[in-house]
Design a protein around this motif. Structure first.
Motif, PDB file in Angstrom:
ATOM      1  N   ASN A 117       0.796  -1.230   0.000  1.00 37.67           N
ATOM      2  CA  ASN A 117       0.000   0.000   0.000  1.00 37.67           C
ATOM      3  C   ASN A 117       0.826   1.278   0.000  1.00 37.67           C
ATOM      4  O   ASN A 117       0.393   2.295  -0.542  1.00 37.67           O
ATOM      5  CB  ASN A 117      -0.950   0.006   1.203  1.00 37.67           C
ATOM      6  CG  ASN A 117      -1.985  -1.096   1.126  1.00 37.67           C
ATOM      7  OD1 ASN A 117      -2.446  -1.446   0.040  1.00 37.67           O
ATOM      8  ND2 ASN A 117      -2.340  -1.673   2.254  1.00 37.67           N
ATOM      9  N   THR A 118       2.009   1.243   0.608  1.00 37.16           N
ATOM     10  CA  THR A 118       2.845   2.444   0.634  1.00 37.16           C
ATOM     11  C   THR A 118       3.787   2.497  -0.559  1.00 37.16           C
ATOM     12  O   THR A 118       3.903   3.527  -1.227  1.00 37.16           O
ATOM     13  CB  THR A 118       3.663   2.511   1.939  1.00 37.16           C
ATOM     14  OG1 THR A 118       2.768   2.488   3.054  1.00 37.16           O
ATOM     15  CG2 THR A 118       4.480   3.797   1.986  1.00 37.16           C
ATOM     16  N   LEU A 119       4.452   1.363  -0.839  1.00 33.69           N
ATOM     17  CA  LEU A 119       5.394   1.333  -1.962  1.00 33.69           C
ATOM     18  C   LEU A 119       4.719   0.990  -3.284  1.00 33.69           C
ATOM     19  O   LEU A 119       5.267   1.273  -4.347  1.00 33.69           O
ATOM     20  CB  LEU A 119       6.504   0.319  -1.687  1.00 33.69           C
ATOM     21  CG  LEU A 119       7.405   0.598  -0.488  1.00 33.69           C
ATOM     22  CD1 LEU A 119       8.442  -0.511  -0.333  1.00 33.69           C
ATOM     23  CD2 LEU A 119       8.092   1.950  -0.622  1.00 33.69           C
ATOM     24  N   GLY A 120       3.559   0.354  -3.204  1.00 32.01           N
ATOM     25  CA  GLY A 120       2.861  -0.017  -4.427  1.00 32.01           C
ATOM     26  C   GLY A 120       3.399  -1.275  -5.086  1.00 32.01           C
ATOM     27  O   GLY A 120       3.176  -1.504  -6.281  1.00 32.01           O
ATOM     28  N   LEU A 121       4.111  -2.121  -4.317  1.00 34.17           N
ATOM     29  CA  LEU A 121       4.634  -3.365  -4.881  1.00 34.17           C
ATOM     30  C   LEU A 121       3.521  -4.399  -5.032  1.00 34.17           C
ATOM     31  O   LEU A 121       2.649  -4.499  -4.162  1.00 34.17           O
ATOM     32  CB  LEU A 121       5.725  -3.946  -3.977  1.00 34.17           C
ATOM     33  CG  LEU A 121       7.081  -3.242  -3.953  1.00 34.17           C
ATOM     34  CD1 LEU A 121       7.997  -3.933  -2.943  1.00 34.17           C
ATOM     35  CD2 LEU A 121       7.720  -3.241  -5.331  1.00 34.17           C
ATOM     36  N   PRO A 122       3.534  -5.183  -6.097  1.00 37.28           N
ATOM     37  CA  PRO A 122       2.577  -6.283  -6.220  1.00 37.28           C
ATOM     38  C   PRO A 122       2.747  -7.255  -5.050  1.00 37.28           C
ATOM     39  O   PRO A 122       3.859  -7.457  -4.555  1.00 37.28           O
ATOM     40  CB  PRO A 122       2.959  -6.932  -7.555  1.00 37.28           C
ATOM     41  CG  PRO A 122       3.600  -5.826  -8.329  1.00 37.28           C
ATOM     42  CD  PRO A 122       4.356  -5.029  -7.308  1.00 37.28           C
ATOM     43  N   ILE A 123       1.668  -7.873  -4.627  1.00 37.28           N
ATOM     44  CA  ILE A 123       1.689  -8.748  -3.461  1.00 37.28           C
ATOM     45  C   ILE A 123       2.655  -9.914  -3.638  1.00 37.28           C
ATOM     46  O   ILE A 123       3.249 -10.399  -2.662  1.00 37.28           O
ATOM     47  CB  ILE A 123       0.264  -9.278  -3.151  1.00 37.28           C
ATOM     48  CG1 ILE A 123       0.249 -10.059  -1.827  1.00 37.28           C
ATOM     49  CG2 ILE A 123      -0.244 -10.132  -4.295  1.00 37.28           C
ATOM     50  CD1 ILE A 123       0.592  -9.238  -0.621  1.00 37.28           C
ATOM     51  N   GLU A 150      13.735 -10.422  -8.137  1.00 37.12           N
ATOM     52  CA  GLU A 150      13.445 -10.191  -9.556  1.00 37.12           C
ATOM     53  C   GLU A 150      12.401  -9.096  -9.774  1.00 37.12           C
ATOM     54  O   GLU A 150      11.597  -9.153 -10.702  1.00 37.12           O
ATOM     55  CB  GLU A 150      13.013 -11.493 -10.239  1.00 37.12           C
ATOM     56  CG  GLU A 150      14.096 -12.566 -10.213  1.00 37.12           C
ATOM     57  CD  GLU A 150      13.694 -13.836 -10.946  1.00 37.12           C
ATOM     58  OE1 GLU A 150      12.493 -14.006 -11.220  1.00 37.12           O
ATOM     59  OE2 GLU A 150      14.588 -14.647 -11.244  1.00 37.12           O
ATOM     60  N   ILE A 151      12.439  -8.089  -8.916  1.00 37.30           N
ATOM     61  CA  ILE A 151      11.587  -6.922  -9.131  1.00 37.30           C
ATOM     62  C   ILE A 151      12.166  -6.137 -10.307  1.00 37.30           C
ATOM     63  O   ILE A 151      13.375  -5.890 -10.349  1.00 37.30           O
ATOM     64  CB  ILE A 151      11.544  -6.035  -7.874  1.00 37.30           C
ATOM     65  CG1 ILE A 151      10.967  -6.818  -6.692  1.00 37.30           C
ATOM     66  CG2 ILE A 151      10.721  -4.777  -8.124  1.00 37.30           C
ATOM     67  CD1 ILE A 151      10.977  -6.056  -5.385  1.00 37.30           C
ATOM     68  N   PRO A 152      11.357  -5.738 -11.277  1.00 43.05           N
ATOM     69  CA  PRO A 152      11.872  -5.014 -12.447  1.00 43.05           C
ATOM     70  C   PRO A 152      12.608  -3.732 -12.053  1.00 43.05           C
ATOM     71  O   PRO A 152      12.220  -3.043 -11.104  1.00 43.05           O
ATOM     72  CB  PRO A 152      10.600  -4.697 -13.243  1.00 43.05           C
ATOM     73  CG  PRO A 152       9.621  -5.742 -12.815  1.00 43.05           C
ATOM     74  CD  PRO A 152       9.910  -5.995 -11.364  1.00 43.05           C
ATOM     75  N   ASN A 153      13.665  -3.422 -12.786  1.00 39.18           N
ATOM     76  CA  ASN A 153      14.450  -2.224 -12.488  1.00 39.18           C
ATOM     77  C   ASN A 153      13.618  -0.952 -12.584  1.00 39.18           C
ATOM     78  O   ASN A 153      13.849   0.009 -11.846  1.00 39.18           O
ATOM     79  CB  ASN A 153      15.647  -2.131 -13.439  1.00 39.18           C
ATOM     80  CG  ASN A 153      16.771  -3.071 -13.030  1.00 39.18           C
ATOM     81  OD1 ASN A 153      17.032  -3.255 -11.848  1.00 39.18           O
ATOM     82  ND2 ASN A 153      17.427  -3.679 -14.006  1.00 39.18           N
ATOM     83  N   ALA A 154      12.662  -0.929 -13.508  1.00 40.34           N
ATOM     84  CA  ALA A 154      11.814   0.259 -13.650  1.00 40.34           C
ATOM     85  C   ALA A 154      11.023   0.514 -12.368  1.00 40.34           C
ATOM     86  O   ALA A 154      10.871   1.662 -11.936  1.00 40.34           O
ATOM     87  CB  ALA A 154      10.862   0.085 -14.831  1.00 40.34           C
ATOM     88  N   THR A 155      10.538  -0.554 -11.756  1.00 39.19           N
ATOM     89  CA  THR A 155       9.801  -0.428 -10.496  1.00 39.19           C
ATOM     90  C   THR A 155      10.726   0.023  -9.376  1.00 39.19           C
ATOM     91  O   THR A 155      10.369   0.878  -8.561  1.00 39.19           O
ATOM     92  CB  THR A 155       9.154  -1.774 -10.117  1.00 39.19           C
ATOM     93  OG1 THR A 155       8.244  -2.164 -11.147  1.00 39.19           O
ATOM     94  CG2 THR A 155       8.412  -1.670  -8.797  1.00 39.19           C
TER      95      THR A 155
END
Length: 232
Positions: A117-123, A150-155
């Motif tokens: 909710n704060t960072l907006g990362l997918p669950i 493996e979080i995308p660099n853009a994120t």
């Protein structure tokens, strides 16, 4: 209120800025609400001009400048007063501006709710981070979030202004990757690491001391994370 409507709105104080005398007070009010002493001073200045013995033409110019100033400050005001319970906008610049005004989220201690909710990362990423933390892993850099989770660099570039890493590698003593610091070449090969990589890891450790994290291994040896990922 949705993200687009928040930044498309025109706060009431902006309309009040169109009214002589009261307009300066409206800008000062915006300064109070957003915590900007500079805006308060600007608003007070516009109010003062009205009461000075100056030509009407000067007052008219000040009135126009007052309106222009209010509309110029509108976007910054909306950033400064962006609701904490509203999902952060997709726009990278707006995201960064809002994030810079908020406390940083510690990846090693925050809740999954903070990540989502704060960072907006997918669950799915929040679950993976939480799973590794529960196994004893301590994240030390934003690169690890890409290489391990493996979080995308853009994120990651987007959320970087909002995150921090509390870190003490001594807390990781019971974690599986730490075995690399006490094993010889044959032991590492027995764990499934290629012979050349096992030799390079051992030699680097003997030359410069124990590795402090998984990323430390990668930085110091240049060996791809995939070569020893199974140890994590």
């Amino acid at each position: 209120m949705s993200q687009p409507s928040w930044f498309d709105q025109i706060p009431a104080w902006v309309w009040w800025s169109c009214v002589p005398v009261f307009g300066g007070g409206a800008i000062a009010y915006a300064g109070v609400k957003s915590g900007s002493n500079i805006w308060i001073g600007i608003g007070a200045g516009f109010v003062a001009i009205v009461f000075l013995p100056v030509p009407v033409e000067v007052i008219m110019v000040a009135w126009i400048a007052q309106i222009a100033t209010a509309f110029a400050l509108k976007r910054s005001y909306l950033v400064k007063t962006y609701p904490k319970d509203l999902e952060l906008p997709e726009d990278v610049h707006l995201f960064g501006a809002i994030a810079a005004r908020r406390p940083k989220v510690d990846i090693n201690t925050c809740s999954k709710n903070d990540m989502v909710n704060t960072l907006g990362l997918p669950i799915v990423y929040a679950n993976d981070i939480d799973s590794l933390r529960n196994e004893g892993h301590i994240f030390t850099s934003i690169e690890e979030l890409h290489d391990i989770i493996e979080i995308p660099n853009a994120t990651l570039r987007k959320i970087e202004p909002m995150i921090t890493f509390s870190y003490d590698y001594r807390q990781e003593s019971g974690y599986s990757w730490k075995r690399i610091n006490s094993m010889n070449v044959d032991d590492l090969i027995g764990l499934g690491i290629e012979p050349n990589a096992a030799k390079a890891i051992t030699e680097e450790r003997q030359r410069r001391g124990d590795f402090k994290s998984i990323m430390d291994i990668k930085r110091r040896t240049g060996i791809p994370f995939s070569a020893y990922r199974h140890l994590t």
